[in-house]
Enzyme design. Structure first.
Site, PDB file in Angstrom:
ATOM      1  N   SER A   1       0.829  -1.213   0.000  1.00 52.59           N
ATOM      2  CA  SER A   1       0.000   0.000   0.000  1.00 52.59           C
ATOM      3  C   SER A   1       0.860   1.258   0.000  1.00 52.59           C
ATOM      4  O   SER A   1       1.995   1.265   0.476  1.00 52.59           O
ATOM      5  CB  SER A   1      -0.912   0.023   1.225  1.00 52.59           C
TER       6      SER A   1
HETATM    7  N1  SAH Z   1      -0.982  -4.138   3.855  1.00 50.70           N
HETATM    8  C1  SAH Z   1      -0.426  -4.800   2.709  1.00 50.70           C
HETATM    9  C2  SAH Z   1      -1.410  -4.691   1.565  1.00 50.70           C
HETATM   10  C3  SAH Z   1      -1.292  -5.795   0.626  1.00 50.70           C
HETATM   11  S1  SAH Z   1      -2.482  -5.779  -0.684  1.00 50.70           S
HETATM   12  C4  SAH Z   1       0.900  -4.178   2.320  1.00 50.70           C
HETATM   13  O1  SAH Z   1       1.031  -2.953   2.477  1.00 50.70           O
HETATM   14  O2  SAH Z   1       1.782  -4.868   1.829  1.00 50.70           O
HETATM   15  C5  SAH Z   1      -3.837  -6.658   0.056  1.00 50.70           C
HETATM   16  C6  SAH Z   1      -3.526  -8.058   0.515  1.00 50.70           C
HETATM   17  O3  SAH Z   1      -4.774  -8.627   0.936  1.00 50.70           O
HETATM   18  C7  SAH Z   1      -2.961  -8.975  -0.548  1.00 50.70           C
HETATM   19  O4  SAH Z   1      -1.774  -9.543  -0.077  1.00 50.70           O
HETATM   20  C8  SAH Z   1      -4.056 -10.036  -0.723  1.00 50.70           C
HETATM   21  O5  SAH Z   1      -3.560 -11.324  -1.054  1.00 50.70           O
HETATM   22  C9  SAH Z   1      -4.735 -10.007   0.628  1.00 50.70           C
HETATM   23  N2  SAH Z   1      -6.098 -10.521   0.669  1.00 50.70           N
HETATM   24  C10 SAH Z   1      -7.100 -10.362  -0.242  1.00 50.70           C
HETATM   25  N3  SAH Z   1      -8.226 -10.984   0.172  1.00 50.70           N
HETATM   26  C11 SAH Z   1      -7.934 -11.559   1.380  1.00 50.70           C
HETATM   27  C12 SAH Z   1      -8.664 -12.362   2.316  1.00 50.70           C
HETATM   28  N4  SAH Z   1      -9.945 -12.717   2.102  1.00 50.70           N
HETATM   29  N5  SAH Z   1      -8.044 -12.759   3.445  1.00 50.70           N
HETATM   30  C13 SAH Z   1      -6.753 -12.418   3.703  1.00 50.70           C
HETATM   31  N6  SAH Z   1      -6.003 -11.684   2.846  1.00 50.70           N
HETATM   32  C14 SAH Z   1      -6.577 -11.258   1.704  1.00 50.70           C
END
Ligand code: SAH
Length: 213
Positions: free
Chosen positions: A64
């Site tokens: 993010s």
């Molecule tokens: N906070 C993280 C954001 C990653 S993007 C960072 O800054 O790196 C969002 C993440 O949510 C992805 O890794 C994706 O695989 C995960 N995600 C999507 N749906 C999900 C779910 N149902 N349960 C857990 N993780 C999920």
């Protein structure tokens, strides 16, 4: 890869930029100054780590944007030792910011590749979430509920009911809601049955998907 004074200098500048954009919470700004974001990214993007931008990580996901991380964390209004459930661990950067704010973090990731990679990285770096779970965040973590705070870092078509039920009365749930773009949404649980909803600006996240992968 290592952390240097040059990286620290760039983090201080990033924190200044986030202040100009309206972030005021000192502990959030200090976490931004401390967490070495460049180490959470693929080496090809490392040089860009202290720009206020999202970047690709493994499994077609993104780390993010720092402003988004700071905005969501500020909305949580964390106090030391709060239990926080995080959905969407991804690179672990938001997790590390929560840990720097002295939260007890339970975090869930649904992509196995990312889960394994970030799990090794946390160990290497000495980041210690209370629990790091490979699973489906839509279901939350009933065995450790209720939580003081819940943060979702992927775009949800609606607020999952399981997450609402796992929030303490008096707790805060921060979640981006929508499809193409998402509205940052704060739900405060005012009683067993009542939630107060406040909507903030528009953001763009990768989607919250069902089931693990
Ligand atoms: N906070 C993280 C954001 C990653 S993007 C960072 O800054 O790196 C969002 C993440 O949510 C992805 O890794 C994706 O695989 C995960 N995600 C999507 N749906 C999900 C779910 N149902 N349960 C857990 N993780 C999920």
């Amino acid at each position: 890869m290592k952390d240097t004074y040059r990286h620290k200098g760039m983090r201080n500048q990033l924190a200044e930029l986030l202040m100009e954009k309206g972030i005021t919470d000192t502990k959030v700004l200090n976490a931004i100054r401390e967490v070495p974001r460049h180490l959470f990214m693929d080496s090809s993007f490392e040089g860009h780590a202290y720009q206020d931008k999202a970047f690709p990580i493994a499994a077609d996901q993104t780390i993010s944007q720092p402003y988004t991380v700071a905005f969501q964390t500020e909305l949580l209004q964390l106090e030391p030792n709060h239990t926080v459930l995080e959905i969407g661990t991804g690179s672990g950067y938001q997790t590390a910011v929560l840990l720097k704010c002295k939260a007890k973090v339970y975090t869930i990731e649904r992509q196995l590749e990312l889960f394994k990679k970030t799990n090794l990285f946390f160990k290497k770096m000495g980041y210690r979430p209370k629990k790091f779970v490979f699973g489906d965040g839509y279901k939350g973590l009933p065995e450790d509920a209720p939580f003081d705070r819940i943060i979702v870092t992927a775009g949800a078509p609606e607020v999952p009911k399981a997450l609402m039920s796992q929030l303490k009365v008096g707790g805060r749930l921060v979640i981006p809601v929508g499809f193409e773009d998402q509205i940052m949404t704060l739900l405060e649980r005012t009683s067993e049955k009542e939630f107060k909803k406040t909507e903030y600006g528009s953001f763009r996240f990768v989607p919250l998907l069902e089931d693990k992968n």
